[in-house]
Enzyme design. Structure first.
Site, PDB file in Angstrom:
ATOM      1  N   HIS A 128      -5.967   2.392   1.523  1.00  0.00           N
ATOM      2  CA  HIS A 128      -5.242   3.600   1.912  1.00  0.00           C
ATOM      3  C   HIS A 128      -5.804   4.269   3.168  1.00  0.00           C
ATOM      4  O   HIS A 128      -5.073   4.547   4.122  1.00  0.00           O
ATOM      5  CB  HIS A 128      -5.265   4.622   0.771  1.00  0.00           C
ATOM      6  CG  HIS A 128      -4.665   4.141  -0.509  1.00  0.00           C
ATOM      7  ND1 HIS A 128      -3.584   3.289  -0.561  1.00  0.00           N
ATOM      8  CD2 HIS A 128      -4.995   4.404  -1.799  1.00  0.00           C
ATOM      9  CE1 HIS A 128      -3.281   3.050  -1.826  1.00  0.00           C
ATOM     10  NE2 HIS A 128      -4.119   3.713  -2.589  1.00  0.00           N
ATOM     11  N   ASP A 185       0.885  -1.164   0.000  1.00  0.00           N
ATOM     12  CA  ASP A 185       0.000   0.000   0.000  1.00  0.00           C
ATOM     13  C   ASP A 185       0.923   1.214   0.000  1.00  0.00           C
ATOM     14  O   ASP A 185       1.546   1.515   1.014  1.00  0.00           O
ATOM     15  CB  ASP A 185      -0.902  -0.005   1.232  1.00  0.00           C
ATOM     16  CG  ASP A 185      -1.941   1.122   1.198  1.00  0.00           C
ATOM     17  OD1 ASP A 185      -1.599   2.223   0.710  1.00  0.00           O
ATOM     18  OD2 ASP A 185      -3.074   0.913   1.652  1.00  0.00           O
ATOM     19  N   HIS A 186       1.002   1.890  -1.128  1.00  0.00           N
ATOM     20  CA  HIS A 186       2.052   2.905  -1.273  1.00  0.00           C
ATOM     21  C   HIS A 186       1.887   4.078  -0.309  1.00  0.00           C
ATOM     22  O   HIS A 186       2.843   4.796  -0.042  1.00  0.00           O
ATOM     23  CB  HIS A 186       2.141   3.390  -2.722  1.00  0.00           C
ATOM     24  CG  HIS A 186       1.057   4.336  -3.135  1.00  0.00           C
ATOM     25  ND1 HIS A 186      -0.146   3.923  -3.641  1.00  0.00           N
ATOM     26  CD2 HIS A 186       1.009   5.692  -3.118  1.00  0.00           C
ATOM     27  CE1 HIS A 186      -0.892   4.966  -3.925  1.00  0.00           C
ATOM     28  NE2 HIS A 186      -0.224   6.059  -3.616  1.00  0.00           N
TER      29      HIS A 186
END
Length: 492
Positions: free
Chosen positions: A246, A183-184
């Site tokens: 996110h 999950d960036h």
């Protein structure tokens, strides 16, 4: 180059896709420019359709660098591009890819003068969820699992059942320690700085609880429309795309207890405890919206009821956060593109200290901007210079890039790619987190709120705007406060 990283063969599935062009290849270039890549690295792009010869694929990558990096230094790009090739593969046929990986390993053995056991495989799945099972089974069939780390992109399933099924597929081929669910958002400097802000400062941690905090907002509006991703959005929607990943991960960082260490096991345990205490969503406190014109987008059904905006009220039933609402909002085609966490503090209610205009004072808020240049602002109140006890409001601002001149921040994908090569899963997601977050969101999937229209460039439908008591900081209730730096008083 980074001498402590072993030789790597990076296999990038979906190498001609949007994510690879915007983030992954630019990330590799910037890591190379910073001297952080392994000294011995070969990159093999793969997918069902070949972009042509290796040289044509390299030109494709060079174009992506020019578009998303800007000015490209040939002394850095050319050696990297020489180590990039493309080999087609599919779920049914991975023989050519397997042969290419072994040839690449033989080349690295000669260059690095090392043992085969020293060469790592990094398998990056930048592919649609529907293609994951077949690809993983192909990797196992072609015996590419040994010495490998697998990076899986979200969404991790489409509901609780599919998430569990996906986990079975991954675990049948790989050990859990080999799997990196990315999950960036967790790779962003500003997100990691939430931990430092809380636990390294006696000013904040004692006040980080229900006794002093009135509410928390996690607000990620986007100005962009779905922009050619209509097919993806039709199968996913905003809740699955953004909230279960996110925004919930941001909530976990804001709300966790002291992990006592910055390492994988400690951070995951602290987040798991938070998610275990999160109350399943109440569909009556969730607003879905769809921007005007969405159904005119390519690959979107004309009668689509897919949501492009979600606003949610969440509750955490533990001693720290009981009775403190968390408000989450995200959507496409909104008025601004921001990533903002707002901690709204309880009004001390000392009514003898009043703003000069006699109105109600704005609440104290701690505002964390999660952009590429992270910033923190703290609203404060003070006496206006003069003969009367009139209150004005000011803002303390901390610019974490400009104020730390020797800093060397990494873009999120750069950081996470580097962590995979190091074998560090601290900022990656466990299967237990994935399943628990689907459990929390499942009531909304079972009883979807009606999708309300909203104008492009707005802050969403009125029900979403009105969801938080006291309003959102961004948009209709946002004070006129710049986050550009300094300490600025203003009239209340």
């Amino acid at each position: 180059m980074t001498p402590d990283l072993p030789p790597h063969v990076l296999v990038l599935f979906g190498a001609t896709g949007d994510l690879a062009s915007r983030k992954l290849f630019p990330g590799l270039y910037r890591l190379a420019a910073a001297g952080r890549l392994p000294k011995h690295l070969l990159v093999i792009g793969s997918g069902r359709r070949s972009p042509g010869t290796d040289e044509e694929f390299r030109e494709h990558v060079r174009g992506a660098l020019a578009e998303f990096v800007g000015e490209v230094d040939g002394a850095i790009a050319d050696p990297l591009l020489e180590r990039i090739s493309f080999v087609p593969s599919s779920a049914d046929d991975g023989a050519a890819l397997a042969e290419a990986v072994r040839e690449a390993e033989d080349r690295l053995l000669e260059e690095a003068d090392c043992l085969l056991s020293d060469v790592r495989r990094l398998l990056y799945l930048s592919i649609p969820p529907s293609a994951v099972e077949g690809t993983v089974e192909m990797l196992a069939k072609e015996e590419l699992v040994d010495r490998a780390r697998l990076v899986a992109e979200k969404p991790f399933g489409t509901d609780y059942a599919t998430a569990r099924a996906l986990d079975v597929v991954l675990r049948n081929a790989f050990e859990e320690s080999q799997i990196f669910r990315i999950d960036h958002f967790l790779g962003k400097e500003a997100v990691q700085n939430i931990l430092a802000l809380r636990f390294a400062n006696g000013l904040f941690e004692p006040a980080w609880n229900r006794h002093t905090i009135e509410s928390v907002q996690i607000d990620v509006p986007e100005k962009l429309t779905v922009e050619g991703r209509g097919s993806f959005y039709e199968g996913t929607g905003c809740l699955r795309d953004m909230v279960t990943t996110h925004l919930c991960q941001l909530l976990g960082f804001v709300a966790l207890e002291d992990p006592h260490a910055y390492r994988e096991s400690a951070l995951r345990a602290a987040k798991a405890a938070v998610f275990a205490a999160v109350r399943p969503l109440d569909p009556d406190r969730v607003v879905f919206g769809q921007y005007d014109g969405y159904t005119d987008e390519p690959d979107v059904a004309r009668d689509s009821d897919v949501e492009t905006l979600v606003a949610i009220e969440m509750w955490i039933d533990n001693d720290r956060w009981r009775n403190v609402p968390f408000y989450l909002r995200t959507g496409k085609a909104m008025a601004e593109g921001r990533r903002t966490i707002t901690i709204r503090f309880t009004d001390p209610r000392h009514r003898w200290l009043k703003p000069a205009d006699g109105g109600a004072p704005a609440p104290n808020e701690l505002v964390i901007e999660l952009g590429d240049q992270p910033r923190i602002a703290i609203d404060v109140r003070a006496k206006r210079p003069g003969p009367d006890m009139d209150i004005v409001e000011g803002v303390f601002r901390l610019d974490l890039v400009c104020d730390v001149p020797d800093s060397d921040p990494l873009e999120a994908y750069e950081r996470l790619l580097l962590d995979v090569m190091r074998g560090d899963r601290t900022l990656f997601i466990s299967s237990h987190e994935v399943e628990r977050l689907w459990e929390i969101c499942q009531p909304v999937l079972d009883r979807r709120p009606p999708c309300q229209p909203y104008e492009q460039g707005s802050w969403g439908p009125q029900d979403a705007i009105d969801l938080p008591l006291g309003g959102w900081r961004l948009g209709n209730h946002e004070p006129d406060r710049s986050l550009s730096g300094g300490t600025t008083p203003r009239s209340a």
